[in-house]
Design a protein around this motif. Structure first.
Motif, short mmCIF file in Angstrom:
data_model
loop_
_atom_site.label_atom_id
_atom_site.label_comp_id
_atom_site.label_asym_id
_atom_site.label_seq_id
_atom_site.Cartn_x
_atom_site.Cartn_y
_atom_site.Cartn_z
N LEU A 254 35.95 -7.71 43.39
CA LEU A 254 37.13 -6.81 43.20
C LEU A 254 37.43 -7.23 44.76
N ARG A 255 36.84 -7.04 46.08
CA ARG A 255 37.81 -7.47 46.83
C ARG A 255 37.80 -9.03 46.82
N MET A 256 37.13 -9.72 46.95
CA MET A 256 37.06 -11.16 46.74
C MET A 256 38.91 -11.57 46.33
N SER A 257 38.10 -11.14 44.68
CA SER A 257 39.61 -11.74 43.65
C SER A 257 40.94 -11.11 44.96
N THR A 258 40.97 -9.11 45.88
CA THR A 258 42.24 -8.91 45.96
C THR A 258 42.32 -9.92 47.41
N LEU A 259 41.24 -10.51 48.00
CA LEU A 259 42.03 -11.45 49.33
C LEU A 259 42.40 -12.95 49.18
N TYR A 260 42.22 -13.10 47.82
CA TYR A 260 42.80 -14.50 47.09
C TYR A 260 43.69 -14.21 46.44
N TYR A 261 44.62 -12.96 46.09
CA TYR A 261 45.90 -12.35 46.13
C TYR A 261 46.91 -13.22 46.66
N PHE A 262 46.20 -12.36 47.73
CA PHE A 262 47.30 -12.62 49.06
C PHE A 262 47.26 -13.54 49.84
N ALA A 263 46.13 -14.50 49.95
CA ALA A 263 45.96 -15.51 50.79
C ALA A 263 47.03 -16.52 49.56
N GLY A 264 47.54 -16.30 48.06
CA GLY A 264 47.85 -17.36 47.24
C GLY A 264 49.88 -16.92 47.07
N LEU A 265 49.59 -15.60 48.10
CA LEU A 265 51.49 -14.95 47.73
C LEU A 265 51.57 -15.76 49.20
N HIS A 266 50.55 -15.94 50.42
CA HIS A 266 51.45 -16.20 51.57
C HIS A 266 50.58 -17.65 52.18
N GLY A 267 50.12 -18.69 51.41
CA GLY A 267 49.23 -19.72 51.95
C GLY A 267 48.18 -19.34 52.72
N TYR A 268 46.77 -18.55 52.81
CA TYR A 268 46.44 -18.49 53.97
C TYR A 268 45.22 -18.58 53.42
N LEU A 269 44.51 -19.09 54.62
CA LEU A 269 43.17 -18.58 53.82
C LEU A 269 42.01 -17.79 53.78
N VAL A 270 41.31 -17.75 53.06
CA VAL A 270 40.20 -16.42 53.13
C VAL A 270 39.07 -17.00 54.36
N ALA A 271 39.40 -15.91 55.50
CA ALA A 271 38.13 -15.71 56.59
C ALA A 271 37.03 -15.03 55.63
N GLY A 272 35.67 -16.70 55.87
CA GLY A 272 34.63 -14.89 56.03
C GLY A 272 34.39 -14.88 57.10
N THR A 273 33.34 -13.60 56.39
CA THR A 273 32.85 -13.11 57.78
C THR A 273 30.95 -12.96 57.95
N GLY A 274 30.65 -13.26 56.74
CA GLY A 274 28.94 -13.25 56.77
C GLY A 274 28.13 -14.13 57.91
N ASN A 275 27.29 -13.58 58.84
CA ASN A 275 26.48 -14.56 59.72
C ASN A 275 25.21 -15.70 59.02
N LYS A 276 24.73 -15.76 60.25
CA LYS A 276 23.37 -17.22 60.24
C LYS A 276 22.66 -16.22 59.63
N VAL A 277 21.69 -15.53 60.22
CA VAL A 277 21.21 -14.43 59.06
C VAL A 277 21.26 -13.96 57.64
N GLU A 278 22.48 -13.64 57.79
CA GLU A 278 22.74 -13.30 56.38
C GLU A 278 23.68 -14.21 55.48
N ASP A 279 23.91 -15.57 55.82
CA ASP A 279 24.10 -16.02 55.04
C ASP A 279 23.19 -17.94 54.79
N PHE A 280 22.31 -17.68 55.56
CA PHE A 280 20.92 -18.84 55.57
C PHE A 280 19.87 -18.32 56.15
N GLY A 281 19.68 -17.10 56.06
CA GLY A 281 18.30 -16.28 56.56
C GLY A 281 18.13 -15.80 54.89
N VAL A 282 18.42 -14.64 54.49
CA VAL A 282 18.01 -13.60 53.42
C VAL A 282 18.64 -13.36 52.84
N GLY A 283 20.16 -14.24 52.76
CA GLY A 283 21.38 -14.40 51.86
C GLY A 283 21.54 -12.98 51.03
#
Length: 262
Positions: free
Chosen positions: A119-148
Protein backbone atom coordinates in the motif's frame (compact mmCIF):
# COMPACT_ATOMS: atom_id res chain seq x y z
CA UNK A 1 35.66 4.10 5.55
CA UNK A 2 35.64 7.67 4.26
CA UNK A 3 32.09 8.85 5.01
CA UNK A 4 32.57 12.25 3.39
CA UNK A 5 33.72 10.82 0.08
CA UNK A 6 31.03 8.14 0.08
CA UNK A 7 28.35 10.78 0.67
CA UNK A 8 29.76 12.94 -2.12
CA UNK A 9 29.82 9.92 -4.44
CA UNK A 10 26.19 8.95 -3.73
CA UNK A 11 24.94 12.52 -4.04
CA UNK A 12 26.76 12.93 -7.35
CA UNK A 13 25.32 9.62 -8.57
CA UNK A 14 21.80 10.69 -7.61
CA UNK A 15 22.16 14.05 -9.35
CA UNK A 16 23.51 12.48 -12.50
CA UNK A 17 20.81 9.82 -12.61
CA UNK A 18 17.98 12.31 -12.05
CA UNK A 19 19.40 14.70 -14.65
CA UNK A 20 19.78 11.98 -17.27
CA UNK A 21 16.31 10.63 -16.50
CA UNK A 22 14.91 14.18 -16.88
CA UNK A 23 12.90 13.94 -13.67
CA UNK A 24 11.99 16.70 -11.25
CA UNK A 25 13.08 15.23 -7.93
CA UNK A 26 12.69 12.37 -5.47
CA UNK A 27 9.92 10.93 -3.32
CA UNK A 28 10.68 8.76 -0.31
CA UNK A 29 8.73 7.09 2.47
CA UNK A 30 9.80 8.18 5.96
CA UNK A 31 9.53 5.51 8.62
CA UNK A 32 11.48 6.95 11.54
CA UNK A 33 14.27 4.45 10.83
CA UNK A 34 17.93 4.89 10.00
CA UNK A 35 17.75 3.83 6.34
CA UNK A 36 15.01 6.23 5.27
CA UNK A 37 16.63 9.04 7.26
CA UNK A 38 19.98 8.57 5.55
CA UNK A 39 18.46 8.12 2.08
CA UNK A 40 16.23 11.20 2.33
CA UNK A 41 19.16 13.31 3.53
CA UNK A 42 21.30 12.13 0.64
CA UNK A 43 18.50 12.98 -1.79
CA UNK A 44 18.06 16.42 -0.21
CA UNK A 45 21.77 17.13 -0.61
CA UNK A 46 21.37 16.89 -4.40
CA UNK A 47 19.48 20.16 -4.45
CA UNK A 48 16.57 18.48 -6.25
CA UNK A 49 13.10 18.72 -4.69
CA UNK A 50 12.41 15.91 -2.21
CA UNK A 51 8.95 14.87 -1.04
CA UNK A 52 8.98 13.01 2.27
CA UNK A 53 5.83 10.93 2.72
CA UNK A 54 4.64 9.66 6.08
CA UNK A 55 2.29 6.69 5.68
CA UNK A 56 1.21 5.42 9.10
CA UNK A 57 -0.76 2.20 9.36
CA UNK A 58 -1.44 1.56 13.07
CA UNK A 59 2.07 2.95 13.55
CA UNK A 60 3.85 3.01 16.91
CA UNK A 61 4.03 6.51 18.38
CA UNK A 62 7.81 6.32 18.80
CA UNK A 63 8.24 5.57 15.10
CA UNK A 64 5.95 8.46 14.14
CA UNK A 65 7.70 10.92 16.44
CA UNK A 66 11.16 9.96 15.15
CA UNK A 67 9.98 10.39 11.57
CA UNK A 68 8.55 13.84 12.32
CA UNK A 69 11.73 14.88 14.14
CA UNK A 70 13.80 13.89 11.12
CA UNK A 71 11.54 15.67 8.63
CA UNK A 72 11.58 18.86 10.72
CA UNK A 73 15.38 18.77 10.79
CA UNK A 74 15.55 18.07 7.06
CA UNK A 75 13.24 20.99 6.19
CA UNK A 76 15.32 23.31 8.35
CA UNK A 77 18.50 22.25 6.55
CA UNK A 78 17.31 22.08 2.94
CA UNK A 79 15.05 24.46 1.04
CA UNK A 80 13.46 22.02 -1.37
CA UNK A 81 12.17 19.45 1.10
CA UNK A 82 8.40 19.08 1.34
CA UNK A 83 6.34 16.66 3.39
CA UNK A 84 2.91 15.11 3.35
CA UNK A 85 1.17 12.60 5.60
CA UNK A 86 -1.16 9.99 4.13
CA UNK A 87 -2.74 7.94 6.89
CA UNK A 88 -3.37 4.53 5.33
CA UNK A 89 -4.87 2.90 8.42
CA UNK A 90 -8.46 3.09 7.15
CA UNK A 91 -7.39 1.91 3.69
CA UNK A 92 -5.65 -1.07 5.26
CA UNK A 93 -8.71 -1.90 7.38
CA UNK A 94 -11.00 -1.63 4.34
CA UNK A 95 -8.73 -4.04 2.48
CA UNK A 96 -8.98 -6.53 5.34
CA UNK A 97 -12.77 -6.27 5.20
CA UNK A 98 -13.02 -7.29 1.54
CA UNK A 99 -10.56 -10.20 1.39
CA UNK A 100 -10.99 -13.72 2.80
CA UNK A 101 -9.39 -14.36 6.19
CA UNK A 102 -7.55 -17.62 6.84
CA UNK A 103 -7.33 -19.50 10.13
CA UNK A 104 -3.55 -19.80 9.68
CA UNK A 105 -2.58 -16.82 11.84
CA UNK A 106 1.12 -16.92 10.96
CA UNK A 107 0.58 -16.73 7.20
CA UNK A 108 -2.25 -14.22 7.63
CA UNK A 109 -0.10 -11.85 9.68
CA UNK A 110 2.80 -12.10 7.24
CA UNK A 111 0.54 -11.50 4.25
CA UNK A 112 -1.03 -8.47 5.92
CA UNK A 113 2.39 -7.13 6.87
CA UNK A 114 3.45 -7.32 3.24
CA UNK A 115 0.17 -5.68 2.24
CA UNK A 116 1.08 -2.66 4.36
CA UNK A 117 4.36 -2.30 2.48
CA UNK A 118 2.60 -2.62 -0.89
CA UNK A 119 0.00 0.00 0.00
CA UNK A 120 2.86 2.35 0.81
CA UNK A 121 4.62 1.56 -2.46
CA UNK A 122 1.45 2.41 -4.39
CA UNK A 123 1.16 5.67 -2.50
CA UNK A 124 4.74 6.67 -3.27
CA UNK A 125 4.25 5.96 -6.96
CA UNK A 126 1.06 8.02 -6.93
CA UNK A 127 3.05 11.06 -5.84
CA UNK A 128 5.93 10.17 -8.16
CA UNK A 129 3.47 10.22 -11.04
CA UNK A 130 1.95 13.54 -9.97
CA UNK A 131 5.27 15.35 -9.69
CA UNK A 132 7.54 13.54 -12.12
CA UNK A 133 9.72 12.22 -9.28
CA UNK A 134 11.77 9.07 -8.77
CA UNK A 135 10.94 6.75 -5.87
CA UNK A 136 14.13 6.41 -3.81
CA UNK A 137 14.66 3.04 -2.15
CA UNK A 138 15.93 2.66 1.41
CA UNK A 139 17.29 -0.91 1.39
CA UNK A 140 20.85 -1.58 2.50
CA UNK A 141 23.16 -4.32 1.23
CA UNK A 142 22.53 -7.00 3.86
CA UNK A 143 18.75 -6.56 3.53
CA UNK A 144 18.60 -6.34 -0.26
CA UNK A 145 21.26 -8.87 -1.26
CA UNK A 146 21.94 -10.88 1.90
CA UNK A 147 18.79 -12.05 3.66
CA UNK A 148 16.16 -10.45 1.41
CA UNK A 149 14.53 -8.65 4.33
CA UNK A 150 12.08 -6.55 2.35
CA UNK A 151 8.68 -6.91 0.73
CA UNK A 152 8.65 -7.82 -2.94
CA UNK A 153 6.82 -5.00 -4.76
CA UNK A 154 6.56 -3.21 -1.42
CA UNK A 155 9.62 -1.42 -0.07
CA UNK A 156 11.47 -3.38 -2.78
CA UNK A 157 9.46 -1.54 -5.45
CA UNK A 158 11.63 1.50 -6.18
CA UNK A 159 13.29 3.37 -9.04
CA UNK A 160 16.81 3.52 -7.62
CA UNK A 161 18.69 2.40 -4.50
CA UNK A 162 21.23 4.91 -3.15
CA UNK A 163 22.44 2.89 -0.14
CA UNK A 164 22.07 -0.69 -1.39
CA UNK A 165 25.85 -1.15 -1.59
CA UNK A 166 26.31 -0.16 2.07
CA UNK A 167 26.16 -2.61 4.96
CA UNK A 168 23.93 -1.60 7.87
CA UNK A 169 26.96 -0.70 9.99
CA UNK A 170 28.15 1.58 7.19
CA UNK A 171 24.72 3.22 7.01
CA UNK A 172 25.09 4.11 10.69
CA UNK A 173 28.46 5.71 10.02
CA UNK A 174 26.95 7.74 7.19
CA UNK A 175 24.05 8.72 9.47
CA UNK A 176 26.49 10.05 12.06
CA UNK A 177 28.34 12.05 9.41
CA UNK A 178 25.03 13.46 8.09
CA UNK A 179 23.88 14.43 11.61
CA UNK A 180 20.75 12.30 11.46
CA UNK A 181 18.80 12.78 14.74
CA UNK A 182 20.32 10.85 17.62
CA UNK A 183 16.94 9.30 18.46
CA UNK A 184 17.00 7.55 15.09
CA UNK A 185 20.63 6.49 15.35
CA UNK A 186 19.95 4.86 18.72
CA UNK A 187 16.61 3.21 17.90
CA UNK A 188 16.48 -0.54 17.36
CA UNK A 189 15.82 -1.26 13.67
CA UNK A 190 12.25 -2.33 12.93
CA UNK A 191 10.15 -2.61 9.78
CA UNK A 192 7.05 -1.54 11.70
CA UNK A 193 4.83 -3.82 9.63
CA UNK A 194 3.16 -5.75 12.44
CA UNK A 195 1.80 -2.96 14.61
CA UNK A 196 3.80 -4.06 17.64
CA UNK A 197 7.26 -3.53 19.14
CA UNK A 198 9.10 -6.40 17.43
CA UNK A 199 12.49 -5.46 16.01
CA UNK A 200 14.25 -6.72 12.89
CA UNK A 201 16.47 -8.85 15.14
CA UNK A 202 13.38 -10.36 16.77
CA UNK A 203 12.09 -11.39 13.37
CA UNK A 204 15.34 -12.62 11.86
CA UNK A 205 16.96 -14.16 14.93
CA UNK A 206 20.28 -12.40 14.45
CA UNK A 207 21.60 -8.84 14.67
CA UNK A 208 22.72 -6.90 11.62
CA UNK A 209 26.33 -7.13 12.76
CA UNK A 210 25.98 -10.91 12.89
CA UNK A 211 24.32 -11.01 9.48
CA UNK A 212 27.07 -8.87 7.97
CA UNK A 213 29.61 -11.30 9.36
CA UNK A 214 27.68 -14.26 7.87
CA UNK A 215 27.36 -12.53 4.51
CA UNK A 216 31.10 -11.93 4.42
CA UNK A 217 31.83 -15.56 5.34
CA UNK A 218 29.48 -16.81 2.62
CA UNK A 219 31.17 -14.57 0.03
CA UNK A 220 34.51 -16.01 1.13
CA UNK A 221 33.19 -19.53 0.57
CA UNK A 222 33.45 -20.56 4.21
CA UNK A 223 31.55 -23.59 5.50
CA UNK A 224 29.58 -24.04 8.69
CA UNK A 225 32.04 -26.61 10.07
CA UNK A 226 34.58 -23.83 10.64
CA UNK A 227 32.43 -21.87 13.13
CA UNK A 228 31.56 -21.84 16.83
CA UNK A 229 28.07 -22.76 18.04
CA UNK A 230 26.57 -19.24 17.82
CA UNK A 231 28.36 -18.60 14.54
CA UNK A 232 26.86 -21.81 13.15
CA UNK A 233 23.41 -20.66 14.25
CA UNK A 234 23.82 -17.23 12.62
CA UNK A 235 25.33 -18.67 9.44
CA UNK A 236 22.41 -21.11 9.15
CA UNK A 237 19.91 -18.27 9.57
CA UNK A 238 21.70 -16.28 6.88
CA UNK A 239 21.94 -19.15 4.41
CA UNK A 240 18.31 -20.18 4.90
CA UNK A 241 16.98 -16.67 4.37
CA UNK A 242 19.32 -16.03 1.46
CA UNK A 243 18.08 -19.17 -0.24
CA UNK A 244 14.38 -18.67 0.53
CA UNK A 245 14.42 -15.06 -0.66
CA UNK A 246 16.44 -15.49 -3.87
CA UNK A 247 13.28 -14.77 -5.84
CA UNK A 248 13.41 -11.19 -4.51
CA UNK A 249 17.03 -10.64 -5.52
CA UNK A 250 17.10 -11.95 -9.09
CA UNK A 251 15.31 -10.94 -12.28
CA UNK A 252 11.78 -12.24 -12.82
CA UNK A 253 11.96 -15.61 -14.60
CA UNK A 254 10.95 -15.35 -18.25
CA UNK A 255 9.73 -18.32 -20.26
CA UNK A 256 11.85 -18.11 -23.39
CA UNK A 257 10.17 -19.51 -26.48
CA UNK A 258 12.40 -21.60 -28.78
CA UNK A 259 12.94 -19.89 -32.10
CA UNK A 260 11.63 -22.91 -33.99
CA UNK A 261 8.25 -22.41 -32.30
CA UNK A 262 7.87 -18.82 -33.42
Amino acid sequence: MNSEKIVDHIVSWLKEYATNAKVNGFVIGISGGIDSAVTSTLCAKTGFPVLCVEMPIHQGENQVSRGKEHITQLKNRFEKVETIEVNLTNTFEEFKNVVPITDNIATLNMSLANTRARLRMSTLYYFAGLHGYLVAGTGNKVEDFGVGFFTKYGDGGVDLSPIADLMKSEVYKIAEYLNVPTSIQKAAPTDGLFGDSRTDEDQIGASYNELEWAMTQAELGKTIAEFSDREKEVFTIYKQRNSANKHKMIAIPVCEIPKNLK
